[in-house]
Design an enzyme around this catalytic site. Structure first.
Site, PDB file in Angstrom:
ATOM      1  N   ASP A 325       0.720  -1.117   0.085  1.00 16.12           N
ATOM      2  CA  ASP A 325      -0.125  -0.160   0.119  1.00 16.12           C
ATOM      3  C   ASP A 325       0.797   1.062   0.038  1.00 16.12           C
ATOM      4  O   ASP A 325       2.122   1.014  -0.198  1.00 16.12           O
ATOM      5  CB  ASP A 325      -0.991  -0.020   1.403  1.00 16.12           C
ATOM      6  CG  ASP A 325      -0.194   0.033   2.411  1.00 16.12           C
ATOM      7  OD1 ASP A 325       1.053   0.241   2.526  1.00 16.12           O
ATOM      8  OD2 ASP A 325      -0.756   0.042   3.707  1.00 16.12           O
ATOM      9  N   SER A 326       0.326   2.313   0.099  1.00 18.24           N
ATOM     10  CA  SER A 326       1.000   3.734   0.173  1.00 18.24           C
ATOM     11  C   SER A 326       1.798   3.976   1.254  1.00 18.24           C
ATOM     12  O   SER A 326       2.741   4.998   1.221  1.00 18.24           O
ATOM     13  CB  SER A 326       0.105   4.757  -0.491  1.00 18.24           C
ATOM     14  OG  SER A 326      -0.878   5.077   0.503  1.00 18.24           O
ATOM     15  N   GLY A 327       0.841   3.510   2.324  1.00 17.72           N
ATOM     16  CA  GLY A 327       1.671   3.989   3.872  1.00 17.72           C
ATOM     17  C   GLY A 327       0.585   5.048   4.150  1.00 17.72           C
ATOM     18  O   GLY A 327       0.903   5.552   5.558  1.00 17.72           O
ATOM     19  N   GLY A 328      -0.275   5.628   3.354  1.00 14.97           N
ATOM     20  CA  GLY A 328      -1.406   6.632   3.805  1.00 14.97           C
ATOM     21  C   GLY A 328      -2.167   5.956   4.812  1.00 14.97           C
ATOM     22  O   GLY A 328      -2.504   7.080   5.755  1.00 14.97           O
ATOM     23  N   PHE A 329      -2.697   4.791   4.644  1.00 12.18           N
ATOM     24  CA  PHE A 329      -3.709   4.533   5.863  1.00 12.18           C
ATOM     25  C   PHE A 329      -3.201   4.522   7.216  1.00 12.18           C
ATOM     26  O   PHE A 329      -3.682   5.231   8.403  1.00 12.18           O
ATOM     27  CB  PHE A 329      -4.060   3.045   5.399  1.00 12.18           C
ATOM     28  CG  PHE A 329      -4.851   2.367   6.249  1.00 12.18           C
ATOM     29  CD1 PHE A 329      -6.294   2.759   6.315  1.00 12.18           C
ATOM     30  CD2 PHE A 329      -4.378   1.655   7.563  1.00 12.18           C
ATOM     31  CE1 PHE A 329      -7.188   1.841   7.125  1.00 12.18           C
ATOM     32  CE2 PHE A 329      -5.514   0.983   8.369  1.00 12.18           C
ATOM     33  CZ  PHE A 329      -6.840   1.292   8.272  1.00 12.18           C
ATOM     34  N   ASP A 407      -3.418   8.177  -0.968  1.00 12.88           N
ATOM     35  CA  ASP A 407      -4.854   8.690  -1.031  1.00 12.88           C
ATOM     36  C   ASP A 407      -5.069   9.278   0.341  1.00 12.88           C
ATOM     37  O   ASP A 407      -4.230   8.985   1.194  1.00 12.88           O
ATOM     38  CB  ASP A 407      -5.896   7.649  -1.358  1.00 12.88           C
ATOM     39  CG  ASP A 407      -5.821   6.339  -0.510  1.00 12.88           C
ATOM     40  OD1 ASP A 407      -4.626   6.311   0.273  1.00 12.88           O
ATOM     41  OD2 ASP A 407      -6.495   5.695  -0.498  1.00 12.88           O
ATOM     42  N   GLY A 478     -11.483   3.757   1.825  1.00 14.74           N
ATOM     43  CA  GLY A 478     -12.200   4.588   2.409  1.00 14.74           C
ATOM     44  C   GLY A 478     -13.302   3.814   3.244  1.00 14.74           C
ATOM     45  O   GLY A 478     -13.418   3.003   3.333  1.00 14.74           O
ATOM     46  N   ASP A 527      -8.139  -8.079   1.092  1.00 14.21           N
ATOM     47  CA  ASP A 527      -7.055  -8.200   1.971  1.00 14.21           C
ATOM     48  C   ASP A 527      -7.621  -7.884   3.459  1.00 14.21           C
ATOM     49  O   ASP A 527      -8.500  -7.310   3.582  1.00 14.21           O
ATOM     50  CB  ASP A 527      -6.067  -7.373   1.464  1.00 14.21           C
ATOM     51  CG  ASP A 527      -6.183  -5.929   2.199  1.00 14.21           C
ATOM     52  OD1 ASP A 527      -6.146  -5.547   3.435  1.00 14.21           O
ATOM     53  OD2 ASP A 527      -6.733  -4.984   1.446  1.00 14.21           O
ATOM     54  N   CYS A 565     -11.067 -30.903   8.421  1.00 15.27           N
ATOM     55  CA  CYS A 565     -10.286 -29.817   8.157  1.00 15.27           C
ATOM     56  C   CYS A 565      -8.732 -30.704   7.888  1.00 15.27           C
ATOM     57  O   CYS A 565      -8.460 -31.605   8.763  1.00 15.27           O
ATOM     58  CB  CYS A 565      -9.961 -28.703   8.879  1.00 15.27           C
ATOM     59  SG  CYS A 565      -8.737 -27.587   8.502  1.00 15.27           S
ATOM     60  N   CYS A 567      -5.767 -28.890   7.582  1.00 20.27           N
ATOM     61  CA  CYS A 567      -4.689 -28.121   7.809  1.00 20.27           C
ATOM     62  C   CYS A 567      -3.834 -28.949   8.741  1.00 20.27           C
ATOM     63  O   CYS A 567      -3.927 -29.882   9.452  1.00 20.27           O
ATOM     64  CB  CYS A 567      -5.246 -26.749   8.350  1.00 20.27           C
ATOM     65  SG  CYS A 567      -5.540 -27.008  10.102  1.00 20.27           S
ATOM     66  N   CYS A 570      -4.991 -29.098  12.472  1.00 20.38           N
ATOM     67  CA  CYS A 570      -6.059 -30.057  12.829  1.00 20.38           C
ATOM     68  C   CYS A 570      -5.680 -31.457  12.473  1.00 20.38           C
ATOM     69  O   CYS A 570      -6.442 -32.454  13.302  1.00 20.38           O
ATOM     70  CB  CYS A 570      -7.353 -29.628  11.804  1.00 20.38           C
ATOM     71  SG  CYS A 570      -8.162 -28.060  12.235  1.00 20.38           S
ATOM     72  N   HIS A 596      -4.346 -22.685  10.914  1.00 22.43           N
ATOM     73  CA  HIS A 596      -5.743 -23.117  10.432  1.00 22.43           C
ATOM     74  C   HIS A 596      -6.487 -22.211   9.886  1.00 22.43           C
ATOM     75  O   HIS A 596      -7.270 -22.239   8.803  1.00 22.43           O
ATOM     76  CB  HIS A 596      -6.301 -23.773  11.997  1.00 22.43           C
ATOM     77  CG  HIS A 596      -7.789 -23.877  11.413  1.00 22.43           C
ATOM     78  ND1 HIS A 596      -8.321 -25.020  10.865  1.00 22.43           N
ATOM     79  CD2 HIS A 596      -9.120 -22.984  11.688  1.00 22.43           C
ATOM     80  CE1 HIS A 596      -9.782 -24.787  10.882  1.00 22.43           C
ATOM     81  NE2 HIS A 596     -10.170 -23.674  11.357  1.00 22.43           N
TER      82      HIS A 596
HETATM   83 ZN   LIG Z   1      -7.566 -26.925  10.359  1.00 26.41          ZN
END
Ligand SMILES: [Zn+2]
Length: 617
Positions: A325-329, A407, A478, A527, A565, A567, A570, A596
């Site tokens: 990102d721009s760093g503005g946030f 921005d 925004g 994101d 799951c 992962c 799990c 997870h």
């Molecule tokens: Zn999991």
């Protein structure tokens, strides 16, 4: 002196001196020695007599003698250190890189700076013209005086004619440079609902007190026609659902392909919270989001560039892309707090995003102006300017595949006319960012950011203006509403205004429910730090809601934490063991739960792809 310097790549260091100036006399022997030392190395050292070059002094905004400048290419930096040979030599040899170049009207090569220079020449030109007319054309002093009086009268009549014939147009981006101000003013007049004449008066009053008209729009699309985007960045639609606007797409970047709809975890400091990047890659994460603000402060974008960019620095797989990102946030969050914080606190701010010196969290923000946002580093107190140009330059050094323009992030609780001014400023900053980006694209794609808060008219105007510029994609930022319903309504409108030939990223929204709903509108990537944050707070994402691992009834749950799951967490650990780790405050608990959660998000996106490909959503 600047135009001459601009013609070559050599470095110039010049001083402005004034006859009779004691400090200038003290500097003279040092300056001569500096010229002798640096000349053989190709660094030109010059001197200008300020009393004989007033126009040039005006253009360089010289306020005291001696003033010392470093000039390279089109950049000008002012020296403010000690007048010792050692310090001046060090500045000329490389320390100038630590100083931000002048921008805006302060830059002698900007349009505004050149205008100042031309204004500074007027007295000398007027004097020469007077003697020419009097001595060579034989005009009397009375005739010349009458002629001088006629000039302001004619100028006044001309201005009056122009202003009285000025009309407002409908909301939208300007189609040519000549209608920029007209369109911009229309935005302000319409959203406030006031009579146009009152708005005109208000705008003229603001113009007297604010350096830049807050409602003026940036460069028109015609200024960018030579830029056609990046060959290394291709966007294609794999399948368009027949049931909704949902689509499966591919975004090809220099570091691999992103399949959309795509979940984008946030690695603020080039690291996911509590999760090894290589583990995240093995879970199927494609695009990852890094924050320029934090990386600028530490280790510094130059350090990352020395390492060969973010991919090398963080050992990211070469077939997995990055976005910054721009760093503005983060910078604006210092001033106003985040919209999330504002909406979840009782504090109702009515602050103006355009006002200066609005500070918070230790007075870290020093100034917010048209040039950019100046803040003090929370690490060492160093003042830093985040401008559209410096943000893009930092992102060039970080070398992510996708970058974002600077921005303005205004507070949530502001009036619509202030919001309109904020959107206009964001547009100007984004145009400046894009111009800086296309000077040296470096195989990076740049997304334009749509603003407008909860205002339908401003979102529409922003969508139309930003989509008229040659950005490689779009991000929607925004304030996106207080509820999921408001978010959906805003995004539904924006997606209807944006062209379908470029990818759309939704900033800061990536929880399972909202992703599923927004994907039906054709949004491509999302994101958020939601998955890792939930993991650090002791919860696991499931299809039926968050599983609170620390709940008492899990103490003896000697079973798989989340059914079906696959992962690593799990398939290895029991819910009872994870419960124990969380209750014992073991750091590994955050890692296991976050692993997870990231896997859950990646798998959820795969299911979503399948559903879209089968026209089920
Ligand atoms: Zn999991």
């Amino acid at each position: 002196m600047h135009d001459t310097a601009s013609d070559s790549n050599s470095i110039h260091q010049c001083t402005s001196t004034s006859v009779g100036c004691p400090a200038c006399k003290d500097l003279e022997p040092v300056w001569q020695r500096l010229a002798a030392d640096l000349g053989p190395g190709g660094i030109l050292v010059g001197k200008i007599d300020g009393t004989k070059n007033r126009a040039l002094m005006t253009r360089f905004s010289v306020r005291h003698f001696p003033s010392i400048y470093h000039i390279t290419g089109v950049e000008t930096r002012e020296y403010s250190g000690r007048h010792t040979l050692q310090d001046l030599s060090a500045f000329a040899m490389g320390n100038w890189k630590k100083v931000e170049p002048r921008t805006g009207c302060a830059s002698p090569v900007s349009r505004c700076g050149r205008l100042y220079g031309e204004i500074g020449k007027l007295p000398a030109r007027g004097k020469a013209k007077y003697f020419e007319l009097r001595d060579q054309k034989q005009y009397s002093d009375v005739s010349l005086f009458a002629g001088m009086l006629a000039v302001p009268v004619l100028v006044h009549l001309k201005c009056d004619t122009i202003l009285s014939g000025r009309k407002f147009s409908s909301i939208g981006e300007p189609t040519s440079p000549t209608d920029q101000n007209t369109s911009a003013t229309a935005v302000a007049a319409t959203v406030s609902g006031q009579p146009e004449e009152n708005k005109k008066k208000k705008k003229r009053k603001k113009q007297r007190t604010i350096h830049v008209d807050p409602f003026s729009l940036p460069l028109p699309p015609s200024a960018f026609t030579s830029y056609q985007g990046q060959d290394q960045f291709r966007f294609s639609v794999t399948h368009q659902s027949t049931r909704s606007s949902a689509r499966v797409c591919k975004i090809e970047t220099p570091h691999g392909t992103i399949t959309t709809p795509g979940y984008v975890p946030v690695a603020t400091n080039a690291a996911l919270k509590a999760v090894d990047t290589t583990v995240a890659d093995s879970l199927g994460v494609e695009l990852m989001f890094c924050n320029t603000y934090h990386l600028m402060l530490h280790p510094g974008s130059e350090t990352v560039e020395q390492a060969g960019g973010l991919h090398s620095f963080m050992s990211r797989r070469r077939d997995r892309p990055l976005i910054t990102d721009s760093g503005g946030f983060q910078a604006f969050s210092l001033a106003y707090g985040t919209v999330h914080q504002e909406l979840h606190s009782s504090l109702k701010r009515k602050s103006s995003p355009s006002s200066e010196k609005r500070t918070r969290d230790g007075n870290l923000v020093l100034k917010i102006s048209e040039e950019g946002i100046t803040f003090r580093s929370y690490r060492d107190g160093t003042p830093m300017l985040l401008s559209p140009e410096s943000s893009i330059s930092a992102q060039k050094s970080l070398a992510a595949d996708i970058i974002l323009p600077l921005d303005e992030l205004p507070p949530y609780h502001i009036s619509e006319d202030i919001l309109a001014a904020s959107v206009a400023r964001s547009h100007r900053w984004e145009a400046r960012s894009l111009l800086h980006h296309i000077k040296e694209p470096r195989e990076q794609a740049c997304y334009g950011i749509i603003h407008g808060g909860s205002s339908t008219e401003l979102r529409k105007a922003s969508s139309r203006y930003i989509s008229s510029l040659p950005f490689d994609g779009f991000a929607v930022g925004g304030s996106l509403g207080k509820t999921s319903e408001e978010l959906f309504e805003i995004m539904q409108n924006v997606m209807g205004w944006l062209p379908r030939d470029r990818p759309v990223h939704v900033l800061g929204i990536a929880d399972p429910i909202n992703i599923t709903r927004l994907a039906t509108l054709g949004c491509d990537t999302f994101d958020s730090c939601h998955a890792t944050r939930v993991g650090r707070h002791g919860a696991m994402l499931t299809e039926i809601g968050n599983l609170r691992v620390a709940a008492g009834d899990h103490k003896s749950a000697h079973r798989t934490p989340v059914d079906n799951c696959s992962c690593p967490t799990c398939t290895t650990y029991s819910l009872a063991y994870l419960h124990h780790l969380v209750k014992a405050n073991e750091p590994i608990a955050a890692t296991l739960l976050s692993v997870h959660n990231i896997y859950f998000m990646v798998e959820m996106m795969k299911k979503l792809h399948f559903a879209i490909l089968n026209n089920e959503v």
